[in-house]
Enzyme design. Structure first.
Site, PDB file in Angstrom:
ATOM      1  N   CYS A  96       0.747  -1.124   0.385  1.00 33.81           N
ATOM      2  CA  CYS A  96       0.423   0.253  -0.180  1.00 33.81           C
ATOM      3  C   CYS A  96       0.743   0.817  -0.169  1.00 33.81           C
ATOM      4  CB  CYS A  96      -0.904  -0.287   1.545  1.00 33.81           C
ATOM      5  SG  CYS A  96      -2.093   1.462   1.441  1.00 33.81           S
TER       6      CYS A  96
ATOM      7  N   HIS B 217     -10.302   1.205   2.345  1.00 28.57           N
ATOM      8  CA  HIS B 217      -9.817   2.824   2.276  1.00 28.57           C
ATOM      9  C   HIS B 217     -11.079   3.568   2.522  1.00 28.57           C
ATOM     10  CE1 HIS B 217      -5.662   2.370   2.217  1.00 28.57           C
ATOM     11  NE2 HIS B 217      -5.532   2.094   0.789  1.00 28.57           N
TER      12      HIS B 217
ATOM     13  N   HIS C 272      -9.357  -3.687  -1.939  1.00 28.94           N
ATOM     14  CA  HIS C 272      -7.897  -2.904  -1.402  1.00 28.94           C
ATOM     15  C   HIS C 272      -8.644  -1.202  -0.734  1.00 28.94           C
ATOM     16  CE1 HIS C 272      -3.456  -2.543   0.431  1.00 28.94           C
ATOM     17  NE2 HIS C 272      -4.539  -0.880  -0.402  1.00 28.94           N
ATOM     18  N   GLU C 273      -8.959  -0.820  -2.372  1.00 28.42           N
ATOM     19  CA  GLU C 273      -8.834   0.260  -2.124  1.00 28.42           C
ATOM     20  C   GLU C 273     -10.564   0.489  -1.771  1.00 28.42           C
ATOM     21  OE1 GLU C 273      -6.777   2.118  -3.022  1.00 28.42           O
ATOM     22  OE2 GLU C 273      -5.364   0.780  -4.524  1.00 28.42           O
TER      23      GLU C 273
HETATM   24 ZN    ZN Z   1      -3.710   1.321   0.002  1.00 25.68          ZN
END
Ligand code: ZN
Length: 211
Positions: A137, A183, A179-180
């Site tokens: 990341c 966030h 993953h995004e």
């Molecule tokens: Zn990330």
């Protein structure tokens, strides 16, 4: 008649102003700044203030093509993710200090592997089949780890033209989306690694896997 016209104009102006994303004052300040090569500073988990943004949930907003701030942010996020000195395969707006639901993802599942931007995105279904894979990341530099994620997901998002677009994504590209979108929920990939022997510093990784 004049009065009715005035009311109609006022209502339509009010409605159009609702379509403009409401960035907070600190967010507007971040967007309005000038950045060299359009590359924004990344929020890092090692910084206390940055962490509060990274661990906050991002909000939905009204998407408008006429919103110049949104346009600038979107283009700057793209350049930040494509920084030759520190490239990524995706980026989420909290990583540049903005808690709105905006992500860029490289579509490895499409021809020519383009980067695409998504607004107000969420995952509406996780398929049960899961696989482990390596992740890193931009906000957690110097580390990489093994994360267990769904092989396929169904996403819902807006773009400049349409709302509530539904799409199924599979494979590595679906991992980038997960993953995004994490966030946007205030979750980092490191939070998903419960067995800490699966989190490596770059040095440990080199030693273990590149002897
Ligand atoms: Zn990330």
């Amino acid at each position: 008649m004049k009065k009715i016209l005035y009311i109609i104009t006022t209502i339509s102006f009010f409605m159009s102003s609702c379509n403009i994303a409401k960035f907070s004052t600190p967010e507007k300040e971040i967007i309005n700044k000038k950045y060299e090569n359009k590359i924004m500073p990344l929020m890092l988990v090692s910084n206390k203030l940055d962490s509060t943004i990274l661990y906050s949930k991002s909000k939905k907003f009204k998407v408008s093509k006429r919103d110049k701030k949104l346009e600038k942010l979107v283009s700057h996020m793209y350049e930040t993710c494509n920084d030759k000195t520190n490239p990524g395969v995706g980026i989420a707006s909290p990583q540049v200090g903005i808690n709105k639901r905006i992500i860029w993802v490289q579509r490895f599942d499409k021809e020519e592997e383009p980067f695409e931007v998504y607004f107000n995105i969420e995952i509406i279904k996780f398929y049960p089949a899961k696989s482990e894979g390596w992740e890193a990341c931009l906000s957690v530099p110097g580390y990489r780890g093994i994360v267990n994620r769904s092989d396929s997901i169904i996403i819902k998002y807006d773009n400049y033209k349409k709302h509530d677009i539904i799409e199924t994504v599979r494979g590595f590209t679906s991992v980038i989306f997960q993953h995004e979108i994490d966030h946007l929920e205030g979750v980092l990939y490191t939070d998903r690694i419960f067995d800490k022997t699966k989190l490596y510093s770059d040095k440990e990784y080199e030693k273990t896997f590149n002897k």
